[in-house]
Each structure stands twice: as C-alpha cells, then as structure tokens.
Design a protein around this motif. Sequence first.
Motif, PDB file in Angstrom:
ATOM      1  N   ALA A 210       0.833  -1.202   0.000  1.00 18.06           N
ATOM      2  CA  ALA A 210       0.000   0.000   0.000  1.00 18.06           C
ATOM      3  C   ALA A 210       0.870   1.255   0.000  1.00 18.06           C
ATOM      4  O   ALA A 210       0.621   2.194  -0.755  1.00 18.06           O
ATOM      5  N   VAL A 211       1.915   1.264   0.844  1.00 15.75           N
ATOM      6  CA  VAL A 211       2.830   2.402   0.890  1.00 15.75           C
ATOM      7  C   VAL A 211       3.517   2.584  -0.463  1.00 15.75           C
ATOM      8  O   VAL A 211       3.659   3.707  -0.960  1.00 15.75           O
ATOM      9  N   ALA A 212       3.934   1.469  -1.072  1.00 20.48           N
ATOM     10  CA  ALA A 212       4.620   1.539  -2.362  1.00 20.48           C
ATOM     11  C   ALA A 212       3.715   2.146  -3.429  1.00 20.48           C
ATOM     12  O   ALA A 212       4.155   2.999  -4.223  1.00 20.48           O
ATOM     13  N   TYR A 213       2.451   1.739  -3.449  1.00 25.02           N
ATOM     14  CA  TYR A 213       1.549   2.273  -4.471  1.00 25.02           C
ATOM     15  C   TYR A 213       1.283   3.764  -4.245  1.00 25.02           C
ATOM     16  O   TYR A 213       1.402   4.572  -5.175  1.00 25.02           O
ATOM     17  N   VAL A 214       0.918   4.131  -2.990  1.00 24.99           N
ATOM     18  CA  VAL A 214       0.561   5.528  -2.756  1.00 24.99           C
ATOM     19  C   VAL A 214       1.767   6.455  -2.875  1.00 24.99           C
ATOM     20  O   VAL A 214       1.622   7.643  -3.192  1.00 24.99           O
ATOM     21  N   ALA A 215       2.983   5.914  -2.634  1.00 26.32           N
ATOM     22  CA  ALA A 215       4.186   6.744  -2.726  1.00 26.32           C
ATOM     23  C   ALA A 215       4.705   6.843  -4.153  1.00 26.32           C
ATOM     24  O   ALA A 215       4.908   7.946  -4.672  1.00 26.32           O
ATOM     25  N   TYR A 216       4.923   5.704  -4.784  1.00 27.32           N
ATOM     26  CA  TYR A 216       5.606   5.703  -6.074  1.00 27.32           C
ATOM     27  C   TYR A 216       4.651   5.907  -7.249  1.00 27.32           C
ATOM     28  O   TYR A 216       4.950   6.670  -8.172  1.00 27.32           O
ATOM     29  N   VAL A 217       3.522   5.225  -7.222  1.00 25.95           N
ATOM     30  CA  VAL A 217       2.597   5.330  -8.352  1.00 25.95           C
ATOM     31  C   VAL A 217       1.723   6.573  -8.224  1.00 25.95           C
ATOM     32  O   VAL A 217       1.685   7.420  -9.114  1.00 25.95           O
ATOM     33  N   SER A 218       1.030   6.697  -7.080  1.00 28.73           N
ATOM     34  CA  SER A 218       0.104   7.817  -6.917  1.00 28.73           C
ATOM     35  C   SER A 218       0.817   9.154  -6.760  1.00 28.73           C
ATOM     36  O   SER A 218       0.434  10.152  -7.376  1.00 28.73           O
ATOM     37  N   THR A 219       1.875   9.184  -5.926  1.00 30.29           N
ATOM     38  CA  THR A 219       2.542  10.458  -5.661  1.00 30.29           C
ATOM     39  C   THR A 219       3.538  10.826  -6.758  1.00 30.29           C
ATOM     40  O   THR A 219       3.402  11.869  -7.407  1.00 30.29           O
ATOM     41  N   LEU A 220       4.553   9.990  -6.970  1.00 36.21           N
ATOM     42  CA  LEU A 220       5.614  10.362  -7.908  1.00 36.21           C
ATOM     43  C   LEU A 220       5.130  10.364  -9.349  1.00 36.21           C
ATOM     44  O   LEU A 220       5.383  11.322 -10.097  1.00 36.21           O
ATOM     45  N   VAL A 221       4.443   9.304  -9.766  1.00 39.39           N
ATOM     46  CA  VAL A 221       3.956   9.258 -11.150  1.00 39.39           C
ATOM     47  C   VAL A 221       2.745  10.169 -11.319  1.00 39.39           C
ATOM     48  O   VAL A 221       2.713  11.036 -12.197  1.00 39.39           O
ATOM     49  N   GLY A 222       1.725   9.984 -10.451  1.00 37.97           N
ATOM     50  CA  GLY A 222       0.489  10.741 -10.592  1.00 37.97           C
ATOM     51  C   GLY A 222       0.690  12.238 -10.442  1.00 37.97           C
ATOM     52  O   GLY A 222       0.383  13.024 -11.354  1.00 37.97           O
ATOM     53  N   PHE A 223       1.232  12.666  -9.287  1.00 37.35           N
ATOM     54  CA  PHE A 223       1.422  14.096  -9.070  1.00 37.35           C
ATOM     55  C   PHE A 223       2.565  14.650  -9.919  1.00 37.35           C
ATOM     56  O   PHE A 223       2.585  15.839 -10.230  1.00 37.35           O
ATOM     57  N   GLY A 224       3.530  13.799 -10.295  1.00 36.11           N
ATOM     58  CA  GLY A 224       4.584  14.258 -11.197  1.00 36.11           C
ATOM     59  C   GLY A 224       4.012  14.714 -12.529  1.00 36.11           C
ATOM     60  O   GLY A 224       4.339  15.797 -13.034  1.00 36.11           O
ATOM     61  N   ILE A 225       3.120  13.903 -13.099  1.00 35.52           N
ATOM     62  CA  ILE A 225       2.467  14.270 -14.359  1.00 35.52           C
ATOM     63  C   ILE A 225       1.524  15.456 -14.149  1.00 35.52           C
ATOM     64  O   ILE A 225       1.506  16.414 -14.936  1.00 35.52           O
ATOM     65  N   TRP A 226       0.752  15.397 -13.071  1.00 32.12           N
ATOM     66  CA  TRP A 226      -0.233  16.449 -12.772  1.00 32.12           C
ATOM     67  C   TRP A 226       0.436  17.810 -12.643  1.00 32.12           C
ATOM     68  O   TRP A 226      -0.019  18.803 -13.222  1.00 32.12           O
ATOM     69  N   ASN A 227       1.522  17.867 -11.885  1.00 32.54           N
ATOM     70  CA  ASN A 227       2.212  19.142 -11.683  1.00 32.54           C
ATOM     71  C   ASN A 227       2.823  19.665 -12.972  1.00 32.54           C
ATOM     72  O   ASN A 227       2.868  20.874 -13.218  1.00 32.54           O
ATOM     73  N   ARG A 228       3.311  18.750 -13.813  1.00 29.69           N
ATOM     74  CA  ARG A 228       3.868  19.177 -15.092  1.00 29.69           C
ATOM     75  C   ARG A 228       2.775  19.790 -15.973  1.00 29.69           C
ATOM     76  O   ARG A 228       3.009  20.800 -16.663  1.00 29.69           O
ATOM     77  N   LEU A 229       1.584  19.201 -15.955  1.00 32.89           N
ATOM     78  CA  LEU A 229       0.477  19.735 -16.739  1.00 32.89           C
ATOM     79  C   LEU A 229       0.029  21.100 -16.209  1.00 32.89           C
ATOM     80  O   LEU A 229      -0.257  22.014 -16.980  1.00 32.89           O
ATOM     81  N   ILE A 230      -0.034  21.232 -14.868  1.00 36.59           N
ATOM     82  CA  ILE A 230      -0.434  22.511 -14.281  1.00 36.59           C
ATOM     83  C   ILE A 230       0.599  23.590 -14.591  1.00 36.59           C
ATOM     84  O   ILE A 230       0.257  24.755 -14.813  1.00 36.59           O
ATOM     85  N   ALA A 231       1.889  23.201 -14.594  1.00 34.54           N
ATOM     86  CA  ALA A 231       2.932  24.173 -14.921  1.00 34.54           C
ATOM     87  C   ALA A 231       2.831  24.632 -16.373  1.00 34.54           C
ATOM     88  O   ALA A 231       3.198  25.768 -16.699  1.00 34.54           O
ATOM     89  N   ARG A 232       2.315  23.772 -17.249  1.00 31.68           N
ATOM     90  CA  ARG A 232       2.262  24.089 -18.677  1.00 31.68           C
ATOM     91  C   ARG A 232       0.949  24.775 -19.066  1.00 31.68           C
ATOM     92  O   ARG A 232       0.940  25.684 -19.899  1.00 31.68           O
ATOM     93  N   TYR A 233      -0.151  24.332 -18.473  1.00 35.51           N
ATOM     94  CA  TYR A 233      -1.466  24.859 -18.828  1.00 35.51           C
ATOM     95  C   TYR A 233      -2.094  25.575 -17.638  1.00 35.51           C
ATOM     96  O   TYR A 233      -1.589  25.501 -16.529  1.00 35.51           O
ATOM     97  N   SER A 234      -3.223  26.215 -17.848  1.00 34.32           N
ATOM     98  CA  SER A 234      -3.929  26.863 -16.746  1.00 34.32           C
ATOM     99  C   SER A 234      -4.612  25.811 -15.877  1.00 34.32           C
ATOM    100  O   SER A 234      -4.923  24.709 -16.334  1.00 34.32           O
TER     101      SER A 234
END
Length: 309
Positions: A210-234
């Motif tokens: 559970a820790v591995a999924y919420v840390a690596y998949v949800s946080t690093l992959v999920g928020f990594g992509i999300w933050n990149r999109l927010i930085a690029r678009y409104s």
Amino acid sequence: MKASHRLLAVLVAAIWGVNFVAIELGLRDLPPLVLTALRFVAAAVPLVFLVPRPSARLRYVVAYGLVLGVLKFGALFTALAAGMSAGLASLVLQAQALMSVLLAAAVLGERPGRAQVAGVLVGSVGIGVLAIGSGGHATVIGFALTLFAAASWAVANLVMRASGETRPLSLLVWSSLVPPMPLLGLAGVVDGTQAVLDAITGLSWRGLLAVAYVAYVSTLVGFGIWNRLIARYSIARVAPFSLLVPVFGLSAAWLLLDEPVGPTELAAGAIILAGLALVVRRSSTDRGNATAASGGREPEYAPAATASA
C-alpha cells in the motif's frame, strides 16, 4: 491542450482512482497519519539524492509540502479511518476541481472560459448523483475532513502554479521531505508514541504494498504528471480531469473489492464524461484558433504573470 497531454491527465485520474483501494488496504494495518508519513518518506528517499533542487523559492517548496502532505493527505487518510467510505471519499474530494478553478481566477487572474465553467458544473452534478445514489456512508467528521482535504488540494494546485517551478518532479520530491515529521508528531499525539513505533516495526506485506503504491505510483507518477500539466497549462484546463477519479475509483472497487456498480453509477459516469467533454472541446477550439492566428504553428503556453512571484 495536446491530445497526448489529455491522455496523460486521464491516466492520472485512473491512477488516483485505484489509489483509494490502496489506501483502504493500507489503513487495515497502519494508523492514518503513519501511513501518510510513510508515503512521503518513500516518495522522498532515495530520489532526493538523485534529482536537482527545485527552481522555485524555498517558501513554495515548504508550503507545497505542508498543504499537500500534512493538510490534504493527513485529512483524507484520517477521514477514511474515521468512517468515510473509500467510494464516497473519491467523490467528495473532487470538489477540488471547482475550488481550484475559482481560486485560480481569484488569486492568479486565470479566467476560465464559459465552456470550462459549464464543464466543471456539469461534472459536479455527476459527482452529486454518485454521492446521493452510490450508497456510500460517512460520519460527520469524515465528511468534513474530506471536504477540508479537497480545499487543501485546491490550495496546493495554486501553490504549484504560482511557484513558477520548471522542474515539477524536483518540487514534488523535495517537498516530500516536509510532511513526515509533522505527521509523525501528530500521530504520536493522536495514537500514542508506542502505537506509532509498533505500526512501523510491524509493517506487513500488505502495508508495504500500500505504501509503495501511494508513494511511487500515486505520488511520484500521478502528481509528477499532474504538476507538469499545471505548470504548462492553466488550472482551469487541468483540474476538471480529476472529475474522472470517482469513475475509475468505483470501477477499481468493483474489480478489486467486489463492490457493486449499478445504473446510478453508470448514469453519473456519463454525466461526468459529458462535463469533461465540454472542457476538452473548449481547449481544442482555443488551440485551433491560436494556431490559425499564429500562421499554422501551435504556440507555446505562456505562464501567468504571477507564476514567477
């Protein structure tokens, strides 16, 4: 918004939908604040030694870590442990889409188009249909904490956008150093120091996964992509894609936890998709007009004036 970026936003929604199943499983073995703290420890180490420091000022890094890690996820995980069902939590949390659009308009001056506002409102109707008809249960404190988590997520989106960060993954990793100590301190007060130590030293394989999924998949992959999109678009273009999270969340619960999905859920999912279609269509129309105006070349997105403040 490019088609490939829209697909990435949908992928993030799918990752976060499954995340609620992972959280529910993790809470069977760990207190909520301990699970949240371990999430950010795993997200920070060892990547903090491998990625460069964020380009944003330190105050944005600390603020993002506190708002996203301590406030948003601390409140969400506590809400789930306090009686908020995973399915209903995935619905209420998406109030952040409307909150994010409103905050971005008020603070950053990012004015959403009519179709974007309409899309968020239509999607919110779908969320409401799911909340009323899905049969999820919640305590008063659980519902209030989830709504607080939604507001905190909206503020975190605002901090990310205002930071002007050019390396979103760096911001995510380095800001993950901020939440663990406050969270573990709060856990010691709420659950007791011994309970915290027992939970960490007695971590099961289910808890580790559970820790591995919420840390690596949800946080690093999920928020990594999300933050990149927010930085690029409104924010108004990106935030509405989170309205898909409950659709994926209910589907994941059906597949992995054998929770039923009925006609109400299917109808609400169709409403949410219709709302999202309004946002996507508006983005495509804007991009086509901008391309035509620039002589056939698609212009690069220009960050808001306050992004480098």
